[in-house]
Design a protein around this motif. Structure first.
Motif, short mmCIF file in Angstrom:
data_model
loop_
_atom_site.label_atom_id
_atom_site.label_comp_id
_atom_site.label_asym_id
_atom_site.label_seq_id
_atom_site.Cartn_x
_atom_site.Cartn_y
_atom_site.Cartn_z
N ARG A 172 -39.05 15.47 -59.21
CA ARG A 172 -38.96 14.26 -60.04
C ARG A 172 -37.63 13.53 -59.82
O ARG A 172 -37.61 12.31 -59.60
CB ARG A 172 -39.13 14.63 -61.51
CG ARG A 172 -39.36 13.44 -62.41
CD ARG A 172 -39.86 13.83 -63.79
NE ARG A 172 -41.23 14.31 -63.72
CZ ARG A 172 -41.63 15.52 -64.10
NH1 ARG A 172 -40.78 16.37 -64.63
NH2 ARG A 172 -42.89 15.89 -63.99
N ALA A 173 -36.52 14.24 -59.85
CA ALA A 173 -35.20 13.60 -59.70
C ALA A 173 -35.04 12.94 -58.33
O ALA A 173 -34.63 11.77 -58.26
CB ALA A 173 -34.09 14.61 -59.96
N PRO A 174 -35.36 13.63 -57.23
CA PRO A 174 -35.23 12.95 -55.92
C PRO A 174 -36.16 11.74 -55.80
O PRO A 174 -35.78 10.74 -55.20
CB PRO A 174 -35.61 14.04 -54.91
CG PRO A 174 -35.38 15.33 -55.60
CD PRO A 174 -35.64 15.05 -57.05
N LEU A 175 -37.34 11.83 -56.36
CA LEU A 175 -38.26 10.70 -56.30
C LEU A 175 -37.73 9.52 -57.11
O LEU A 175 -37.84 8.36 -56.69
CB LEU A 175 -39.66 11.09 -56.80
CG LEU A 175 -40.44 12.02 -55.87
CD1 LEU A 175 -41.75 12.45 -56.53
CD2 LEU A 175 -40.73 11.34 -54.54
N ASP A 217 -36.84 5.89 -55.63
CA ASP A 217 -37.34 4.65 -56.23
C ASP A 217 -36.18 3.70 -56.54
O ASP A 217 -36.28 2.49 -56.30
CB ASP A 217 -38.12 4.94 -57.52
CG ASP A 217 -39.49 5.52 -57.26
OD1 ASP A 217 -39.97 5.44 -56.12
OD2 ASP A 217 -40.09 6.05 -58.22
N GLU A 218 -35.11 4.23 -57.07
CA GLU A 218 -33.94 3.41 -57.39
C GLU A 218 -33.34 2.80 -56.13
O GLU A 218 -32.99 1.62 -56.10
CB GLU A 218 -32.90 4.26 -58.12
CG GLU A 218 -31.68 3.48 -58.58
CD GLU A 218 -30.69 4.35 -59.34
OE1 GLU A 218 -29.48 4.16 -59.15
OE2 GLU A 218 -31.14 5.22 -60.12
N ALA A 251 -34.90 2.21 -53.34
CA ALA A 251 -35.84 1.20 -52.84
C ALA A 251 -35.70 -0.09 -53.63
O ALA A 251 -35.73 -1.19 -53.05
CB ALA A 251 -37.27 1.73 -52.91
N GLU A 252 -35.52 0.01 -54.92
CA GLU A 252 -35.35 -1.18 -55.77
C GLU A 252 -34.06 -1.91 -55.41
O GLU A 252 -34.03 -3.14 -55.31
CB GLU A 252 -35.34 -0.78 -57.25
CG GLU A 252 -35.13 -1.93 -58.21
CD GLU A 252 -36.22 -2.97 -58.19
OE1 GLU A 252 -35.95 -4.11 -58.59
OE2 GLU A 252 -37.35 -2.66 -57.76
N GLN A 253 -32.98 -1.15 -55.18
CA GLN A 253 -31.71 -1.77 -54.80
C GLN A 253 -31.84 -2.46 -53.44
O GLN A 253 -31.31 -3.56 -53.25
CB GLN A 253 -30.59 -0.73 -54.77
CG GLN A 253 -30.18 -0.26 -56.15
CD GLN A 253 -29.14 0.86 -56.09
OE1 GLN A 253 -28.81 1.37 -55.03
NE2 GLN A 253 -28.63 1.26 -57.25
N ALA A 254 -32.54 -1.82 -52.52
CA ALA A 254 -32.73 -2.43 -51.19
C ALA A 254 -33.54 -3.71 -51.31
O ALA A 254 -33.24 -4.71 -50.65
CB ALA A 254 -33.43 -1.44 -50.26
N ARG A 255 -34.56 -3.71 -52.17
CA ARG A 255 -35.38 -4.90 -52.37
C ARG A 255 -34.54 -6.04 -52.95
O ARG A 255 -34.61 -7.18 -52.50
CB ARG A 255 -36.56 -4.60 -53.29
CG ARG A 255 -37.53 -5.78 -53.48
CD ARG A 255 -38.52 -5.51 -54.59
NE ARG A 255 -37.90 -5.33 -55.89
CZ ARG A 255 -37.41 -6.33 -56.64
NH1 ARG A 255 -37.48 -7.57 -56.23
NH2 ARG A 255 -36.88 -6.07 -57.81
N GLU A 256 -33.69 -5.70 -53.94
CA GLU A 256 -32.83 -6.71 -54.54
C GLU A 256 -31.85 -7.28 -53.53
O GLU A 256 -31.61 -8.49 -53.49
CB GLU A 256 -32.09 -6.12 -55.74
CG GLU A 256 -32.97 -5.85 -56.94
CD GLU A 256 -32.26 -5.10 -58.06
OE1 GLU A 256 -31.06 -4.79 -57.91
OE2 GLU A 256 -32.91 -4.83 -59.08
#
Length: 117
Positions: free
Chosen positions: A48-51, A55-56, A58-63
Motif C-alpha cells: 500500500r505505501a509504495p503504491l 501515485d503521488e 505520478a500526480e507530481q509528474a502530471r502537474e
C-alpha cells in the motif's frame, strides 16, 4: 432399527463428549486459511505505501507536465507576437525603402530628360 438406535447413541455420545463447535478450537485447514489471510493482509499493507508513493509521484509528474505545457504555450505565443511585430516592422521598412528608391528613380529620370534636351 438397530442401525437407527446405534446412530442415535453415537450422536448422543459425540455431543456429550465435547464434539461441539468451539470458535477458538480451529481445525488445521481453518488455521492454514487464517494464516494465509493474515499473510495476504501483511503483503497488502506492505504494498500500500509504495503504491501510494507511486501515485503521488505520478500526480507530481502530471502537474509538472501541465505546467511545462502552459509555459511552452506562453513562450510560443510571445515568440509569435515577436515574429508578427518583426514582420510588420520589416514591411514598414520595405515600404520606406521602396519610396526612396522611387524618388531616386524619378530624380534619375528627370536628369536624363534634362540631359536629353
Amino acid at each position: 432399527m438397530k442401525a437407527t438406535t446405534l446412530f442415535g447413541v453415537l450422536l448422543v455420545l459425540a455431543v456429550g463428549t465435547g464434539c461441539t463447535r468451539d470458535d477458538d478450537a480451529m481445525g488445521p485447514a481453518q488455521k492454514a486459511g487464517k494464516a494465509v489471510d493474515e499473510a495476504s493482509d501483511k503483503v497488502a499493507d506492505g504494498l500500500r505505501a509504495p503504491l501510494e508513493k507511486a501515485d503521488e509521484a505520478a500526480e507530481q509528474a502530471r502537474e509538472k507536465a501541465e505546467q511545462a505545457g502552459r509555459q511552452l504555450a506562453e513562450r510560443t505565443e510571445a515568440a509569435r507576437e515577436k515574429i508578427v511585430d518583426a514582420t510588420e516592422e520589416a514591411g514598414r521598412g520595405l515600404e520606406k525603402a521602396t519610396g526612396k528608391v522611387g524618388e531616386k528613380v524619378e530624380e534619375a529620370g528627370e536628369k536624363i530628360q534634362e540631359a536629353a534636351r
